[in-house]
Motif scaffolding. Sequence first.
Motif, PDB file in Angstrom:
ATOM      1  N   VAL A 110       2.207-110.633   5.595  1.00 58.26           N
ATOM      2  CA  VAL A 110       1.483-111.417   4.592  1.00 58.26           C
ATOM      3  C   VAL A 110       2.222-111.298   3.266  1.00 58.26           C
ATOM      4  CG1 VAL A 110      -0.694-111.727   3.364  1.00 58.26           C
ATOM      5  CG2 VAL A 110      -0.711-111.043   5.778  1.00 58.26           C
ATOM      6  N   PRO A 111       2.950-112.337   2.847  1.00 55.49           N
ATOM      7  CA  PRO A 111       3.683-112.254   1.582  1.00 55.49           C
ATOM      8  C   PRO A 111       2.754-112.319   0.378  1.00 55.49           C
ATOM      9  CG  PRO A 111       3.978-114.421   2.585  1.00 55.49           C
ATOM     10  CD  PRO A 111       3.204-113.595   3.571  1.00 55.49           C
ATOM     11  N   VAL A 112       3.086-111.539  -0.648  1.00 54.22           N
ATOM     12  CA  VAL A 112       2.375-111.638  -1.917  1.00 54.22           C
ATOM     13  C   VAL A 112       2.800-112.954  -2.573  1.00 54.22           C
ATOM     14  CG1 VAL A 112       2.044-110.606  -4.193  1.00 54.22           C
ATOM     15  CG2 VAL A 112       2.282-109.140  -2.172  1.00 54.22           C
ATOM     16  N   PRO A 113       1.846-113.829  -2.907  1.00 54.24           N
ATOM     17  CA  PRO A 113       2.233-115.164  -3.402  1.00 54.24           C
ATOM     18  C   PRO A 113       2.767-115.134  -4.823  1.00 54.24           C
ATOM     19  CG  PRO A 113      -0.145-114.905  -3.489  1.00 54.24           C
ATOM     20  CD  PRO A 113       0.384-113.667  -2.806  1.00 54.24           C
ATOM     21  N   SER A 114       3.738-115.978  -5.073  1.00 51.08           N
ATOM     22  CA  SER A 114       4.228-116.201  -6.433  1.00 51.08           C
ATOM     23  C   SER A 114       3.338-117.214  -7.136  1.00 51.08           C
ATOM     24  CB  SER A 114       5.673-116.727  -6.404  1.00 51.08           C
ATOM     25  OG  SER A 114       6.531-115.814  -5.763  1.00 51.08           O
ATOM     26  N   ALA A 115       3.365-117.192  -8.455  1.00 51.66           N
ATOM     27  CA  ALA A 115       2.623-118.193  -9.222  1.00 51.66           C
ATOM     28  C   ALA A 115       3.173-119.583  -8.912  1.00 51.66           C
ATOM     29  CB  ALA A 115       2.729-117.900 -10.708  1.00 51.66           C
ATOM     30  N   ARG A 116       2.289-120.573  -8.889  1.00 53.49           N
ATOM     31  CA  ARG A 116       2.724-121.935  -8.553  1.00 53.49           C
ATOM     32  C   ARG A 116       3.811-122.429  -9.507  1.00 53.49           C
ATOM     33  NH1 ARG A 116      -2.978-122.260  -8.106  1.00 53.49           N
ATOM     34  NH2 ARG A 116      -3.701-122.483  -5.952  1.00 53.49           N
ATOM     35  N   GLY A 117       3.656-122.115 -10.788  1.00 50.37           N
ATOM     36  CA  GLY A 117       4.665-122.549 -11.757  1.00 50.37           C
ATOM     37  C   GLY A 117       6.018-121.935 -11.489  1.00 50.37           C
ATOM     38  N   PRO A 126      10.406-116.962  -3.116  1.00 51.56           N
ATOM     39  CA  PRO A 126      11.314-115.929  -2.610  1.00 51.56           C
ATOM     40  C   PRO A 126      10.680-114.991  -1.593  1.00 51.56           C
ATOM     41  CG  PRO A 126      11.474-116.108  -4.994  1.00 51.56           C
ATOM     42  CD  PRO A 126      10.306-116.929  -4.590  1.00 51.56           C
ATOM     43  N   ALA A 127       9.483-114.500  -1.887  1.00 51.54           N
ATOM     44  CA  ALA A 127       8.860-113.526  -0.973  1.00 51.54           C
ATOM     45  C   ALA A 127       8.575-114.152   0.388  1.00 51.54           C
ATOM     46  CB  ALA A 127       7.570-112.981  -1.593  1.00 51.54           C
ATOM     47  N   ARG A 128       8.123-115.393   0.381  1.00 51.52           N
ATOM     48  CA  ARG A 128       7.821-116.050   1.654  1.00 51.52           C
ATOM     49  C   ARG A 128       9.098-116.300   2.451  1.00 51.52           C
ATOM     50  NH1 ARG A 128       3.850-121.302   2.479  1.00 51.52           N
ATOM     51  NH2 ARG A 128       3.914-121.341   4.750  1.00 51.52           N
ATOM     52  N   ARG A 129      10.149-116.718   1.781  1.00 53.42           N
ATOM     53  CA  ARG A 129      11.418-116.980   2.478  1.00 53.42           C
ATOM     54  C   ARG A 129      11.959-115.690   3.103  1.00 53.42           C
ATOM     55  NH1 ARG A 129      15.307-121.018   2.319  1.00 53.42           N
ATOM     56  NH2 ARG A 129      14.054-122.167   0.796  1.00 53.42           N
ATOM     57  N   ALA A 173      -6.021-108.379 -11.968  1.00 52.31           N
ATOM     58  CA  ALA A 173      -7.315-108.015 -11.390  1.00 52.31           C
ATOM     59  C   ALA A 173      -8.105-109.260 -10.994  1.00 52.31           C
ATOM     60  CB  ALA A 173      -8.113-107.177 -12.380  1.00 52.31           C
ATOM     61  N   GLY A 174      -8.447-109.350  -9.718  1.00 51.70           N
ATOM     62  CA  GLY A 174      -9.223-110.478  -9.221  1.00 51.70           C
ATOM     63  C   GLY A 174      -8.473-111.794  -9.144  1.00 51.70           C
ATOM     64  N   ALA A 175      -7.141-111.756  -9.235  1.00 50.55           N
ATOM     65  CA  ALA A 175      -6.365-113.002  -9.301  1.00 50.55           C
ATOM     66  C   ALA A 175      -6.084-113.615  -7.937  1.00 50.55           C
ATOM     67  CB  ALA A 175      -5.036-112.754 -10.024  1.00 50.55           C
ATOM     68  N   LEU A 176      -6.174-112.823  -6.861  1.00 45.66           N
ATOM     69  CA  LEU A 176      -5.814-113.324  -5.533  1.00 45.66           C
ATOM     70  C   LEU A 176      -7.042-113.445  -4.648  1.00 45.66           C
ATOM     71  CD1 LEU A 176      -2.568-111.259  -4.791  1.00 45.66           C
ATOM     72  CD2 LEU A 176      -2.756-113.545  -5.792  1.00 45.66           C
ATOM     73  N   GLU A 177      -6.941-114.328  -3.681  1.00 45.92           N
ATOM     74  CA  GLU A 177      -7.980-114.482  -2.672  1.00 45.92           C
ATOM     75  C   GLU A 177      -7.337-114.943  -1.371  1.00 45.92           C
ATOM     76  OE1 GLU A 177     -10.757-117.439  -3.901  1.00 45.92           O
ATOM     77  OE2 GLU A 177      -9.292-119.075  -3.895  1.00 45.92           O
ATOM     78  N   VAL A 194       3.926-107.869   2.329  1.00 39.42           N
ATOM     79  CA  VAL A 194       5.364-107.811   2.058  1.00 39.42           C
ATOM     80  C   VAL A 194       5.686-108.505   0.741  1.00 39.42           C
ATOM     81  CG1 VAL A 194       6.044-107.647   4.484  1.00 39.42           C
ATOM     82  CG2 VAL A 194       5.787-109.894   3.445  1.00 39.42           C
ATOM     83  N   ASP A 195       6.715-108.015   0.079  1.00 44.43           N
ATOM     84  CA  ASP A 195       7.189-108.605  -1.169  1.00 44.43           C
ATOM     85  C   ASP A 195       8.662-108.248  -1.315  1.00 44.43           C
ATOM     86  OD1 ASP A 195       7.074-110.047  -3.507  1.00 44.43           O
ATOM     87  OD2 ASP A 195       5.508-108.840  -4.438  1.00 44.43           O
ATOM     88  N   ASP A 196       9.331-108.935  -2.228  1.00 46.50           N
ATOM     89  CA  ASP A 196      10.740-108.605  -2.436  1.00 46.50           C
ATOM     90  C   ASP A 196      10.909-107.331  -3.259  1.00 46.50           C
ATOM     91  OD1 ASP A 196       9.791-109.797  -4.742  1.00 46.50           O
ATOM     92  OD2 ASP A 196      11.544-111.086  -5.050  1.00 46.50           O
ATOM     93  N   LEU A 197       9.999-107.111  -4.223  1.00 47.17           N
ATOM     94  CA  LEU A 197      10.166-105.999  -5.156  1.00 47.17           C
ATOM     95  C   LEU A 197       8.819-105.415  -5.529  1.00 47.17           C
ATOM     96  CD1 LEU A 197      11.943-104.371  -7.215  1.00 47.17           C
ATOM     97  CD2 LEU A 197      11.559-106.259  -8.812  1.00 47.17           C
ATOM     98  N   MET A 198       8.736-104.085  -5.560  1.00 43.33           N
ATOM     99  CA  MET A 198       7.598-103.404  -6.152  1.00 43.33           C
ATOM    100  C   MET A 198       8.051-102.713  -7.421  1.00 43.33           C
ATOM    101  SD  MET A 198       5.304-100.128  -4.943  1.00 43.33           S
ATOM    102  CE  MET A 198       6.568 -99.010  -5.582  1.00 43.33           C
ATOM    103  N   THR A 199       7.345-102.955  -8.530  1.00 40.54           N
ATOM    104  CA  THR A 199       7.641-102.233  -9.773  1.00 40.54           C
ATOM    105  C   THR A 199       6.514-101.248 -10.056  1.00 40.54           C
ATOM    106  OG1 THR A 199       6.776-104.168 -10.971  1.00 40.54           O
ATOM    107  CG2 THR A 199       9.162-103.970 -10.755  1.00 40.54           C
TER     108      THR A 199
END
Length: 242
Positions: A110-117, A126-129, A173-177, A194-199
Motif C-alpha cells: 500500500v503506497p503512501v499517496p503523494s499530494a495531487r498537486g 514516485p511511491a506508486r511507481r 493528522a487526519g489527512a488520509l483515508e 511502502v514509500d520511497d523515503l522516511m524522514t
Amino acid sequence: MHGWWQEVAGLVLPVACGGCGRPRTLLCAECGQALYGAGARRVRPSPEPPGLPVVHAAAPYEDAVRAVLLGHKERGALGLAGALGSALAGAVRAAVTRPRAGAAAPLLLVPVPSARGAVRARGHDPARRIALAAAGELRRAGVPARVLAVLRQRRAVSDQAGLSARERAANLAGALEVVAGGGRLLEGGRTVLVDDLMTTGASLAEAARALSATQERLISVSAQVDAAVVAAPALSFEINRN
C-alpha cells in the motif's frame, strides 16, 4: 503526456548513472551497491511518532542513494524505478520476516499517496511507481505480491519541506483515508505500507492510522501493518544499533 514523454526520452537519450553521473549507465555497480547491497534493516526516527509501525529501510538517505531518489522523484529519471523497486522489495522482505497471523497470505503493498498537486507537477507518483516495481520483483522471486493504492488524501496538506517532526505530524493528522471498498481489498493478504523515503515517520504513522480506522470496522482484517521504504536518514539506522 508529461510522464509518457519522460519514458520515451529515457529510451532514446544518452544516460548517466543516477547516483554519481558516470556516463552510459543508468546505475553503476558502486551506486547499486549503496542502494541495495548492504541489506535492509529496521529504522527508527527520533522522536518516534505515536502509531508508527515497524519500518525497514534498504539504505541510508545520503550521497548516491539520495541522488537516485531525487533523480527519480523530481527530475523524471523514470528508468531508475526498477533499481529502486529492487531495493524496496528487499526492505519488504525484511519487514515480513516477523511472524504473525496471516504471514502466509499474499503481500499487499500500500503506497503512501503523494499530494495531487505534487503528482501533477512531477508527472508521476514516485511511491506508486516504485511499489509496482517492487511487487514485480517479489513475484519474480516467487512471493505473491500486488499493489493496492487504497489510500487517498481527504484534505489538502502544506508542503512538508522545512517543517519540524512535530509540525509534520500536525500537518498530516487526519489527512488520509481509505477509499470506498478499500477495506475489503485489504482482507485478502498481509498489508505492508511502502514509500520511497522516511524522514520523521509522520507520513507512515498517518497512513497506519488511516488503515487502522478502516480495519476497526472490519474485524477479519488485522490492525497490525508492516512498513518498508527505500531509504531513511542515516541516524535512524544508528539509533537501531544502540
